[in-house]
Design a protein around this motif. Structure first.
Motif, PDB file in Angstrom:
ATOM      1  N   LEU A 204       0.834  -1.202   0.000  1.00  0.00           N
ATOM      2  CA  LEU A 204       0.000   0.000   0.000  1.00  0.00           C
ATOM      3  C   LEU A 204       0.869   1.253   0.000  1.00  0.00           C
ATOM      4  CD1 LEU A 204      -2.768  -0.907   2.570  1.00  0.00           C
ATOM      5  CD2 LEU A 204      -3.075  -0.498   0.140  1.00  0.00           C
ATOM      6  N   ALA A 205       2.042   1.127   0.597  1.00  0.00           N
ATOM      7  CA  ALA A 205       2.946   2.274   0.662  1.00  0.00           C
ATOM      8  C   ALA A 205       3.825   2.311  -0.590  1.00  0.00           C
ATOM      9  CB  ALA A 205       3.806   2.192   1.914  1.00  0.00           C
ATOM     10  N   THR A 208       6.273   6.774  -5.006  1.00  0.00           N
ATOM     11  CA  THR A 208       5.813   7.705  -6.026  1.00  0.00           C
ATOM     12  C   THR A 208       6.842   7.744  -7.162  1.00  0.00           C
ATOM     13  OG1 THR A 208       6.926   9.522  -4.914  1.00  0.00           O
ATOM     14  CG2 THR A 208       4.662   9.107  -4.301  1.00  0.00           C
ATOM     15  N   PRO A 215       4.201   6.466   3.783  1.00  0.00           N
ATOM     16  CA  PRO A 215       3.112   5.683   4.368  1.00  0.00           C
ATOM     17  C   PRO A 215       2.292   6.471   5.373  1.00  0.00           C
ATOM     18  CG  PRO A 215       5.243   4.990   5.240  1.00  0.00           C
ATOM     19  CD  PRO A 215       5.529   5.906   4.093  1.00  0.00           C
ATOM     20  N   LEU A 218      -0.692   8.099   3.822  1.00  0.00           N
ATOM     21  CA  LEU A 218      -1.785   7.159   3.584  1.00  0.00           C
ATOM     22  C   LEU A 218      -2.550   6.862   4.868  1.00  0.00           C
ATOM     23  CD1 LEU A 218      -3.324   5.068   1.868  1.00  0.00           C
ATOM     24  CD2 LEU A 218      -1.556   3.417   2.494  1.00  0.00           C
ATOM     25  N   TYR A 219      -1.840   6.474   5.915  1.00  0.00           N
ATOM     26  CA  TYR A 219      -2.530   6.002   7.110  1.00  0.00           C
ATOM     27  C   TYR A 219      -3.202   7.116   7.897  1.00  0.00           C
ATOM     28  CZ  TYR A 219      -0.926   1.324   6.212  1.00  0.00           C
ATOM     29  OH  TYR A 219      -0.739   0.084   5.636  1.00  0.00           O
ATOM     30  N   LEU A 222      -6.393   7.350   6.026  1.00  0.00           N
ATOM     31  CA  LEU A 222      -7.275   6.212   6.264  1.00  0.00           C
ATOM     32  C   LEU A 222      -7.950   6.311   7.631  1.00  0.00           C
ATOM     33  CD1 LEU A 222      -5.221   3.209   4.813  1.00  0.00           C
ATOM     34  CD2 LEU A 222      -7.042   4.548   3.731  1.00  0.00           C
ATOM     35  N   ALA A 251      -6.483   9.861   0.375  1.00  0.00           N
ATOM     36  CA  ALA A 251      -5.316   9.344   1.092  1.00  0.00           C
ATOM     37  C   ALA A 251      -4.416   8.561   0.153  1.00  0.00           C
ATOM     38  CB  ALA A 251      -5.770   8.473   2.266  1.00  0.00           C
ATOM     39  N   HIS A 252      -5.026   7.726  -0.701  1.00  0.00           N
ATOM     40  CA  HIS A 252      -4.233   6.943  -1.651  1.00  0.00           C
ATOM     41  C   HIS A 252      -3.615   7.838  -2.723  1.00  0.00           C
ATOM     42  CE1 HIS A 252      -5.115   2.850  -0.289  1.00  0.00           C
ATOM     43  NE2 HIS A 252      -6.296   3.306   0.061  1.00  0.00           N
ATOM     44  N   LEU A 255      -0.626   9.637  -1.222  1.00  0.00           N
ATOM     45  CA  LEU A 255       0.532   8.750  -1.103  1.00  0.00           C
ATOM     46  C   LEU A 255       1.319   8.720  -2.401  1.00  0.00           C
ATOM     47  CD1 LEU A 255       2.118   6.431   0.368  1.00  0.00           C
ATOM     48  CD2 LEU A 255       0.488   4.864  -0.720  1.00  0.00           C
ATOM     49  N   ARG A 256       0.590   8.664  -3.513  1.00  0.00           N
ATOM     50  CA  ARG A 256       1.229   8.540  -4.827  1.00  0.00           C
ATOM     51  C   ARG A 256       1.520   9.893  -5.484  1.00  0.00           C
ATOM     52  NH1 ARG A 256      -1.919   4.505  -3.465  1.00  0.00           N
ATOM     53  NH2 ARG A 256      -1.499   2.355  -4.144  1.00  0.00           N
ATOM     54  N   LEU A 268      -7.343   2.381  -8.669  1.00  0.00           N
ATOM     55  CA  LEU A 268      -7.242   2.064  -7.236  1.00  0.00           C
ATOM     56  C   LEU A 268      -8.161   0.907  -6.878  1.00  0.00           C
ATOM     57  CD1 LEU A 268      -6.145   2.794  -4.429  1.00  0.00           C
ATOM     58  CD2 LEU A 268      -8.071   4.400  -4.195  1.00  0.00           C
TER      59      LEU A 268
END
Length: 315
Positions: A204-205, A208, A215, A218-219, A222, A251-252, A255-256, A268
């Motif tokens: 998930l992490a 990029t 990460p 993202l978290y 989330l 969030a996703h 991250l990217r 996704l």
């Protein structure tokens, strides 16, 4: 004070024992430890005690009746006339209450475990005995916390990691039913399954395009998305688009280091479908059967809801 002392207002060791309702051996034991004040010695060298010794002996008996260990009794008596006497007694009582709570919790779990074994079929008994035999009494969440520390990305900020562990690790019921004992034992078995090393949730992490790996971005997102979705999940509303889903996708995307677009949402949705792992699914299923899930949906339940909302939107 019951009874009367001798004409000089003092008792022999036998008379003091009789007044207090204890044995001479008990009086001698406390005397030898310096817990009982001696008023004097007789001409023959025998101990003589005044009324204060009887009061002290009764206090010692009261403290020992509460099962306070002698070192704590020593400290309480040493501070009896000092400013900290009340604190010493309060600390001792609080410690005993904690210890007693631990013992009672262990007994409740043991009783529920025994009922679980008593009421199952002979074919089930060996497996259940193996499961509950692996759970310490009283039960702890150490194995569950280790599971998530192993699975989650490394180098998460301490505050974020603490938040995630608090949400992901259910507390064992204080007064469990036999079925709850079995559920918690099965949950612990999942957390200690050797196959956990194969879980690659760290994908998930993803990195990029510039090679960065964030990460925490993202978290953090989330956690916020789950908080927004919790009311819908608790009310069992069908998955739908809205602020919770936008936060989840954001969030996703963050991250990217990309934008939230319809194309990204389709991509996704496909990626998240590949990340499912039977141990993680099993963990959340079992956690959802514990009483804590009735108060707050599990992260797994909220994540399922958010993924379903995403899938419904892109199909």
């Amino acid at each position: 004070m019951s009874g009367s002392a001798s004409p000089d207002g003092r008792w022999s060791i036998g008379e003091l024992a009789e007044q207090a309702g204890v044995t001479v051996k008990t009086v001698r034991f406390y005397s030898d430890r310096g817990l009982l004040p001696e008023a004097a010695r007789s001409a023959g060298g025998h101990r003589r005690y005044g009324p204060e010794a009887l009061d002290r002996l009764r206090l010692i008996r009261s403290l020992r009746t509460l099962d306070l260990p002698l070192p704590q009794v020593d400290r309480i008596l040493a501070q009896e006339d000092a400013a900290g006497a009340t604190d010493a007694l309060e600390d001792a009582v609080a410690g005993q209450l904690r210890a007693l709570g631990t013992q009672l919790s262990a007994l409740r779990w043991r009783e529920a475990a025994l009922r679980l074994l008593h009421d199952c079929t002979p074919e089930e008994r060996a497996d259940r005995l193996r499961l509950i035999g692996a759970v310490p009494l009283p039960p702890t969440t150490d194995a569950l916390a280790r599971f998530w520390r192993r699975v989650l990305p490394a180098r998460l900020p301490a505050r974020l990691l603490s938040t995630l562990l608090e949400a992901a690790v259910p507390q064992p019921p204080a007064d469990p039913t036999p079925s709850q004992v079995l559920t918690f034992a099965r949950l612990r078995a999942v957390a200690t399954d050797p196959r956990v090393r194969d879980i690659d949730i760290r994908r998930l992490a993803a990195r990029t395009s510039d090679g960065a790996c964030r990460p925490a971005v993202l978290y953090e997102g989330l956690v916020e998305a789950c908080a927004l979705a919790s009311a819908d999940v608790r009310a069992q509303r069908p998955p739908h688009a809205g602020e919770a889903l936008d936060c989840f996708v954001g969030a996703h995307a963050g991250l990217r280091d990309t934008r939230d677009t319809p194309a990204f949402r389709r991509q996704l949705s496909a990626q998240l479908g590949l990340l499912a792992h039977p141990l993680i699914d099993r963990y959340w299923h079992l956690a959802g059967e514990l009483p804590s899930a009735a108060r707050q949906p599990t992260i797994g339940a909220m994540d399922d809801w958010l993924r379903a909302a995403l899938d419904a939107q892109v199909t």
